[in-house]
Design a protein around this motif. Structure first.
Motif, mmCIF file in Angstrom:
data_model
loop_
_atom_site.group_PDB
_atom_site.id
_atom_site.type_symbol
_atom_site.label_atom_id
_atom_site.label_comp_id
_atom_site.label_asym_id
_atom_site.label_seq_id
_atom_site.Cartn_x
_atom_site.Cartn_y
_atom_site.Cartn_z
ATOM 1 N N ARG A 30 37.918 27.975 42.264
ATOM 2 C CA ARG A 30 38.768 28.154 41.079
ATOM 3 C C ARG A 30 38.206 29.234 40.154
ATOM 4 O O ARG A 30 38.951 30.040 39.610
ATOM 5 N N PHE A 31 36.884 29.227 39.946
ATOM 6 C CA PHE A 31 36.251 30.211 39.070
ATOM 7 C C PHE A 31 36.559 31.630 39.532
ATOM 8 O O PHE A 31 37.024 32.460 38.753
ATOM 9 N N TYR A 32 36.312 31.928 40.804
ATOM 10 C CA TYR A 32 36.523 33.291 41.296
ATOM 11 C C TYR A 32 38.010 33.665 41.347
ATOM 12 O O TYR A 32 38.371 34.807 41.095
ATOM 13 N N ALA A 33 38.865 32.705 41.615
ATOM 14 C CA ALA A 33 40.297 32.984 41.606
ATOM 15 C C ALA A 33 40.793 33.211 40.177
ATOM 16 O O ALA A 33 41.520 34.171 39.921
ATOM 17 N N ASP A 34 40.369 32.377 39.239
ATOM 18 C CA ASP A 34 40.851 32.473 37.860
ATOM 19 C C ASP A 34 40.234 33.641 37.100
ATOM 20 O O ASP A 34 40.948 34.459 36.523
ATOM 21 N N ILE A 35 38.922 33.730 37.072
ATOM 22 C CA ILE A 35 38.243 34.726 36.248
ATOM 23 C C ILE A 35 38.464 36.138 36.783
ATOM 24 O O ILE A 35 38.645 37.082 36.018
ATOM 25 N N PHE A 36 38.456 36.297 38.094
ATOM 26 C CA PHE A 36 38.574 37.632 38.682
ATOM 27 C C PHE A 36 39.950 37.917 39.283
ATOM 28 O O PHE A 36 40.136 38.927 39.955
#
Length: 146
Positions: A30-36
């Protein structure tokens, strides 16, 4: 559903990806999909997120396997000492910084002028360090002090 074009599978030559050993695959994905602004192309085993023209592969740690005997994969234990980090180049660091902060990203500092570039760092949920930079002075031959 994944399609072959979304997976890091070159038709010729090679593709460079970044593998992360993570504590919680769902949280990291989720972090890499959302933030980047990444696209989840594989949910798990391993999780793969396509970010721009690269892929981040995530899996939990584990012990040795036949192809890596005597090697154990673990997430970072100490955030103060690192041996590598992800380097991300952006077109507009101010916009990226504001958007990522609004989505909950925690930066070590705001973007700082390093002469050659504007640069800041953040950490992912496992403590991996990520540099985010925008080329400025280097485009005119101005580089940071040694």
């Amino acid at each position: 559903m994944t399609t072959p074009g979304n997976l890091p599978t070159p038709e010729q030559g090679l593709v460079l990806t970044h593998f992360l050993t993570v504590r919680d695959v769902v949280r990291s994905r989720r972090f890499y999909a959302d933030i980047f602004g990444g696209e989840v192309v594989l949910e798990e085993n391993p999780a793969i997120v396509r970010v721009a023209n690269s892929w981040i592969i995530m899996n939990p740690g584990g012990g040795p396997t036949p192809d890596k005997p005597e090697v154990t994969l673990v997430p970072p234990e100490n955030g103060a000492t690192v041996s590598s980090f992800l380097n991300v180049r952006v077109a507009d660091i101010g916009a990226f910084y504001a958007d990522a902060k609004a989505k909950g990203a925690e930066f070590l500092t705001e973007p700082l002028d390093r002469k050659a570039e504007l640069r800041c760092y953040l950490r992912d949920p496992d403590g991996y360090l990520i540099e985010v930079g925008q080329a400025t002075g280097m485009l005119q031959g101005v580089f940071a002090d040694r």
